[in-house]
Design a protein around this motif. Structure first.
Motif, PDB file in Angstrom:
ATOM      1  N   THR A  18      52.090  -5.243  29.319  1.00 43.67           N
ATOM      2  CA  THR A  18      51.060  -4.089  29.845  1.00 43.67           C
ATOM      3  C   THR A  18      50.218  -5.089  30.584  1.00 43.67           C
ATOM      4  O   THR A  18      49.861  -4.863  31.986  1.00 43.67           O
ATOM      5  N   THR A  25      50.023  -4.884  40.446  1.00 47.24           N
ATOM      6  CA  THR A  25      49.555  -3.486  40.954  1.00 47.24           C
ATOM      7  C   THR A  25      48.265  -5.030  41.251  1.00 47.24           C
ATOM      8  O   THR A  25      47.958  -4.467  43.017  1.00 47.24           O
ATOM      9  N   LEU A  95      55.708   2.709  33.847  1.00 43.71           N
ATOM     10  CA  LEU A  95      54.684   3.651  33.384  1.00 43.71           C
ATOM     11  C   LEU A  95      53.174   3.637  34.356  1.00 43.71           C
ATOM     12  O   LEU A  95      52.143   3.945  34.084  1.00 43.71           O
ATOM     13  N   LEU A  96      53.443   2.395  32.789  1.00 48.65           N
ATOM     14  CA  LEU A  96      52.116   1.297  32.809  1.00 48.65           C
ATOM     15  C   LEU A  96      51.432   0.857  34.998  1.00 48.65           C
ATOM     16  O   LEU A  96      50.807   0.848  35.307  1.00 48.65           O
ATOM     17  N   ASP A  98      52.865   2.444  37.235  1.00 50.34           N
ATOM     18  CA  ASP A  98      52.068   3.788  38.174  1.00 50.34           C
ATOM     19  C   ASP A  98      50.578   4.175  37.926  1.00 50.34           C
ATOM     20  O   ASP A  98      50.332   4.363  38.781  1.00 50.34           O
ATOM     21  N   PHE A  99      50.304   3.626  36.679  1.00 49.32           N
ATOM     22  CA  PHE A  99      48.749   4.114  36.053  1.00 49.32           C
ATOM     23  C   PHE A  99      48.412   3.079  36.302  1.00 49.32           C
ATOM     24  O   PHE A  99      47.104   3.398  36.977  1.00 49.32           O
ATOM     25  N   PHE A 102      47.639   3.608  40.695  1.00 54.49           N
ATOM     26  CA  PHE A 102      46.971   5.272  40.496  1.00 54.49           C
ATOM     27  C   PHE A 102      44.970   4.516  40.525  1.00 54.49           C
ATOM     28  O   PHE A 102      43.841   5.268  40.929  1.00 54.49           O
ATOM     29  N   LEU A 103      45.071   3.870  39.328  1.00 56.94           N
ATOM     30  CA  LEU A 103      43.484   3.688  38.799  1.00 56.94           C
ATOM     31  C   LEU A 103      42.989   2.159  40.300  1.00 56.94           C
ATOM     32  O   LEU A 103      42.180   2.313  40.552  1.00 56.94           O
TER      33      LEU A 103
END
Length: 343
Positions: A18, A25, A95-96, A98-99, A102-103
């Motif tokens: 995570t 990112t 998936l994390l 992309d999450f 997005f944030l």
């Protein structure tokens, strides 16, 4: 490995993944160059209608398949669980990613200047290093791209550092080729000074952060020791021990102290008696040989004896106790029989 220990290891591993997705990112949003592992994913997401996390899942799946076929049959059986556990890891990481993208869609540090971009990049690189440290602490699985490098280095019998460097360079070259091909050789995106700087900083940062995450090892090892039957004392147990635990130790402790005191007293009395007897014996012998009107000083080691006509003073020193004895003696006159014998 106990079930509770395995659960804790996977908790540390998933937290590391995570954190790693967040670090990638931030380095992407810094716009100073993407990390070598995520560089190709970013370039593809720019030119094709696919998210960065989706391509990361596809790419790691490819690395997992290549890793499986590079292993021998015996190694496949031995590492089957580790290979199998890489599947959920690659999906969670993608998936994390992309999450977090997005944030942070409205976060643009380039609008605040180069310093803001540089700080964001350094923060992202530090978080990526922490991710690596936590994956090492977990020690249960790896992302397929990292596991592929380890298997490849063992297969070709080369040093892991050299293989990792060649692997990162090949990913950067692949990203540059895609960028040039899709832009008609007009630009190269995603590859800047941050790409090179990240490759140089991550290794030293991992070594810097590793000692600060020793608590993860202790947290996992605590469960390991408990499963082996060892007792783990908490700070509260050390500060306030139970009364029941102290009661059985009270009587033996008092008895031991009493026995020790008794032995000491017996040894002291015995030494005193021996010293006093030796002193009296020396006093009597000195008085018997003393003349009527003479002063004699006798010093036989280790007893010092001083004899006079009226009194004899004897000092005796032993190893454990010193005794001073004063004895008064009287010299009797010689009898008539003794005078006759002398004549």
């Amino acid at each position: 490995m106990a079930k509770s220990e395995l659960i804790r290891r996977y908790i540390v591993f998933m937290l590391g993944i995570t954190i790693g997705a967040l670090g990638v990112t931030l380095t992407t949003r810094a716009t100073l160059g993407i990390n070598s592992v995520a560089c190709a994913s970013y370039v593809v997401s720019v030119y094709f209608p696919i998210t960065m996390g989706t391509f990361t899942i596809m790419f790691n799946g490819l690395m997992l398949i290549l890793q499986f076929f590079m292993l021998s049959k015996g190694a496949r059986r031995f590492q089957f669980i580790n290979i199998l556990m890489q599947v959920p890891a690659l999906f969670v990481f993608g998936l994390l990613l992309d999450f977090f993208m997005f944030l942070t869609r409205s976060f643009h540090p380039e609008e605040m200047g180069y310093i803001a971009c540089f700080i964001t990049f350094i923060l992202g690189s530090a978080i990526i290093s922490i991710n690596i440290v936590m994956q090492v602490c977990g020690g249960v699985a790896k992302l397929p791209c990292d596991a592929f490098v380890m298997v490849l280095s063992q297969k070709i019998n080369k040093k892991l550092g050299n293989v990792k460097l060649c692997y990162d360079l090949s990913l950067v070259a692949f990203a540059a080729a895609i960028s040039l091909a899709c832009s008609d050789f007009a630009e190269i995106i995603g590859i800047r000074e941050g790409t090179v700087l990240g490759a140089l900083l991550v290794g030293p940062m991992v070594q810097f952060f590793r000692p600060y995450f020793a608590f993860c090892d202790r947290w996992i090892a605590k469960v390991h020791r408990q499963t082996e039957g060892e007792t783990i004392m908490t700070p509260s147990d050390l500060a306030a021990p139970s009364i029941e635990a102290d009661l059985p130790r009270t009587a033996p402790s008092l008895a031991a102290q009493a026995n020790t005191k008794s032995h000491v007293e017996k040894a002291t009395v015995g030494n005193a008696a021996v010293g006093q007897a030796a002193a009296e014996k020396d006093s009597v012998s000195s008085a018997a040989v003393a003349p009527d009107s003479a002063t004699t000083t006798t010093t036989p080691p280790p007893v010092t004896t001083t004899t006079t006509t009226d009194a004899t003073t004897t000092t005796t020193t032993t190893d454990t106790i010193a005794i001073t004895t004063t004895t008064s003696t009287t010299t009797e006159p010689m009898t008539t029989a003794s005078q006759a014998e002398r004549r």
